[in-house]
Structure formats: structure tokens, C-alpha cells
Write a protein that holds these residues in place. Structure first.
Motif, PDB file in Angstrom:
ATOM      1  N   ASN A  99      -6.482   3.531 -18.084  1.00  0.00           N
ATOM      2  CA  ASN A  99      -6.653   2.094 -17.854  1.00  0.00           C
ATOM      3  C   ASN A  99      -5.541   1.532 -16.995  1.00  0.00           C
ATOM      4  O   ASN A  99      -5.391   0.329 -16.871  1.00  0.00           O
ATOM      5  CB  ASN A  99      -6.679   1.350 -19.201  1.00  0.00           C
ATOM      6  N   ARG A 100      -4.760   2.438 -16.426  1.00  0.00           N
ATOM      7  CA  ARG A 100      -3.612   1.957 -15.666  1.00  0.00           C
ATOM      8  C   ARG A 100      -4.026   1.485 -14.288  1.00  0.00           C
ATOM      9  O   ARG A 100      -5.047   1.910 -13.742  1.00  0.00           O
ATOM     10  CB  ARG A 100      -2.585   3.079 -15.522  1.00  0.00           C
ATOM     11  N   ALA A 113      -3.559   0.822  -3.102  1.00  0.00           N
ATOM     12  CA  ALA A 113      -2.864  -0.459  -3.048  1.00  0.00           C
ATOM     13  C   ALA A 113      -2.456  -0.880  -4.454  1.00  0.00           C
ATOM     14  O   ALA A 113      -3.088  -0.492  -5.435  1.00  0.00           O
ATOM     15  CB  ALA A 113      -3.766  -1.509  -2.422  1.00  0.00           C
ATOM     16  N   ALA A 114      -1.406  -1.689  -4.531  1.00  0.00           N
ATOM     17  CA  ALA A 114      -0.940  -2.197  -5.828  1.00  0.00           C
ATOM     18  C   ALA A 114      -2.090  -2.896  -6.535  1.00  0.00           C
ATOM     19  O   ALA A 114      -2.810  -3.675  -5.925  1.00  0.00           O
ATOM     20  CB  ALA A 114       0.214  -3.159  -5.627  1.00  0.00           C
ATOM     21  N   GLY A 115      -2.281  -2.602  -7.805  1.00  0.00           N
ATOM     22  CA  GLY A 115      -3.324  -3.252  -8.579  1.00  0.00           C
ATOM     23  C   GLY A 115      -4.657  -2.521  -8.556  1.00  0.00           C
ATOM     24  O   GLY A 115      -5.527  -2.807  -9.368  1.00  0.00           O
ATOM     25  N   ASP A 116      -4.831  -1.540  -7.647  1.00  0.00           N
ATOM     26  CA  ASP A 116      -6.038  -0.703  -7.673  1.00  0.00           C
ATOM     27  C   ASP A 116      -6.069   0.068  -8.993  1.00  0.00           C
ATOM     28  O   ASP A 116      -5.030   0.341  -9.561  1.00  0.00           O
ATOM     29  CB  ASP A 116      -5.991   0.351  -6.544  1.00  0.00           C
ATOM     30  N   THR A 174       0.850  -1.189   0.000  1.00  0.00           N
ATOM     31  CA  THR A 174       0.000   0.000   0.000  1.00  0.00           C
ATOM     32  C   THR A 174       0.888   1.243   0.000  1.00  0.00           C
ATOM     33  O   THR A 174       1.861   1.306   0.756  1.00  0.00           O
ATOM     34  CB  THR A 174      -0.888  -0.013   1.265  1.00  0.00           C
ATOM     35  N   CYS A 175       0.520   2.219  -0.811  1.00  0.00           N
ATOM     36  CA  CYS A 175       1.273   3.468  -0.845  1.00  0.00           C
ATOM     37  C   CYS A 175       1.164   4.143   0.515  1.00  0.00           C
ATOM     38  O   CYS A 175       0.063   4.386   1.010  1.00  0.00           O
ATOM     39  CB  CYS A 175       0.752   4.396  -1.941  1.00  0.00           C
ATOM     40  N   CYS A 192       3.359   4.843  -4.292  1.00  0.00           N
ATOM     41  CA  CYS A 192       2.937   4.605  -5.670  1.00  0.00           C
ATOM     42  C   CYS A 192       3.765   5.497  -6.586  1.00  0.00           C
ATOM     43  O   CYS A 192       4.342   6.495  -6.140  1.00  0.00           O
ATOM     44  CB  CYS A 192       1.437   4.844  -5.832  1.00  0.00           C
ATOM     45  N   THR A 193       3.818   5.122  -7.849  1.00  0.00           N
ATOM     46  CA  THR A 193       4.659   5.880  -8.780  1.00  0.00           C
ATOM     47  C   THR A 193       4.156   7.322  -8.899  1.00  0.00           C
ATOM     48  O   THR A 193       4.944   8.232  -9.097  1.00  0.00           O
ATOM     49  CB  THR A 193       4.673   5.221 -10.172  1.00  0.00           C
TER      50      THR A 193
END
Ligand SMILES: [Zn+2]
Length: 193
Positions: free
Chosen positions: A114-115, A104-107, A97-98, A142-143
């Protein structure tokens, strides 16, 4: 006299203008102003400045004289210095999680498109301010937060507010929150009825 851009700047501009296109060595050299050491400048853009310039070493469909920049996204140098093991330990510790905005990753990416959310490793105390690469000084971010694209280093939500939000949510969303909490605390995930 006007400031003359360096060959590295010229090469970078060329890559940025042709994102997603496969470039040939001769064209990169031409864009550089014809310098002999253009390949070294490409390496610097990649290794020092973090531009993800792909070559035949990264992608089998590229020929040895071809290069490709697919994204303006840069990988910070420090992220490449941290071992894979440390990175995955930090991600696991932070529950994928950021730690700045809470995604969270994949959210789905909150900025749209569409990312999906991707996580990277950031420093809590910046290296320029004396922070180090130890586990204690690293966190999942997160990035988007990492690039400073959103000013969402939000304070932690207040408990009353959080509970009120959950009470207002649909049963399905409440269940999703419950399952997430059960998972987080390694309790049994509730079976769906
Ligand atoms: Zn974030």
C-alpha cells in the motif's frame, strides 16, 4: 577464538529483531552486553549508520527511556548533510520524478503493497568516486532505486516505442499523459469535458 560481536552490533541485532516495538533503555543495555556506553552506540547507529531510531525527541508518545525502530530503511548520511533548500530545488528541477526508473512521488509503489513512491536525493557520481554535494551532482531517486533494490537504471525509452505505447493506451490514459506534459511544460491543463 570466535569473533565477538561488538556492543553496537548486539544493539543493532536487538533493534532489528524488535522492529515496531517500543524498547526500554534497560533492555537495550542488557542486549548490548551491559555496556555503560550503550546510549552512545544507539546514537552512532542513528547518526552514522542512518538507522531511524526514534526517541522521545522525535515522538511525543515515547518516554525519555524509550526507543523505537520502525523500519530497516536507512537514511544515508549524505542525505542528512544536504540542506532542505538544495533538496527541494533538486526535486523540483527533476519534476519530482525518480531519475533512475521514472516513477513519480506519490505513485503507487511498483513493488506493491500500500506504499506510495517516496523520493530522496542521490548522487550522480558517487561520493566514494569523487562526486560532491553540488546541485549538478544530485538527482531525485526513489527510495527503492536508492537502496539498489531494483536494477532498473533503465535506458531512456526510445521515442518510437514511447509513441506506440501512448497510441495503444486508453483515451483516459492518453489524457493523463497529455495533462502531465502540459503541466511539465507549464502550459494550461486541459479541462475535462
Ligand atoms: Zn526509482
Amino acid at each position: 577464538m570466535a569473533h565477538k560481536p561488538s556492543s553496537k552490533q548486539l544493539i543493532l541485532e536487538y533493534f532489528l529483531q524488535t522492529i515496531g516495538k517500543v524498547l526500554e533503555s534497560k533492555d537495550i543495555q542488557k542486549a548490548s552486553g551491559g555496556v555503560v556506553e550503550w546510549a552512545r552506540r544507539v546514537r552512532e547507529l542513528r547518526n552514522e549508520d542512518g538507522y531511524q531510531i526514534l526517541s522521545h525527541r522525535d515522538r511525543a508518545d515515547l518516554k525519555p527511556n524509550q526507543y523505537l525502530l520502525e523500519t530497516i530503511e536507512r537514511v544515508p548520511a549524505f542525505a542528512r548533510d544536504i540542506s532542505k533548500e538544495t533538496r527541494s530545488l533538486v526535486l523540483e528541477r527533476n519534476g519530482y520524478t525518480c531519475q533512475m526508473c521514472g516513477v513519480a512521488a506519490g505513485d503507487p509503489d511498483p513493488l506493491g503493497g500500500n506504499r506510495t513512491v517516496r523520493l530522496t536525493i542521490g548522487h550522480i557520481i558517487d561520493k566514494s568516486k569523487g562526486g560532491d554535494d553540488s546541485m549538478q551532482n544530485l538527482r531525485a531517486v526513489c527510495t527503492t532505486c536508492n537502496e539498489g533494490l531494483q536494477n532498473r537504471a533503465m535506458p531512456k525509452p526510445d521515442r518510437i516505442y514511447l509513441l506506440a505505447q501512448i497510441r495503444k493506451a486508453t483515451i483516459q490514459d492518453q489524457e493523463a499523459v497529455l495533462n502531465w506534459l502540459l503541466q511539465k511544460f507549464k502550459l494550461e491543463v486541459r479541462e475535462k469535458k
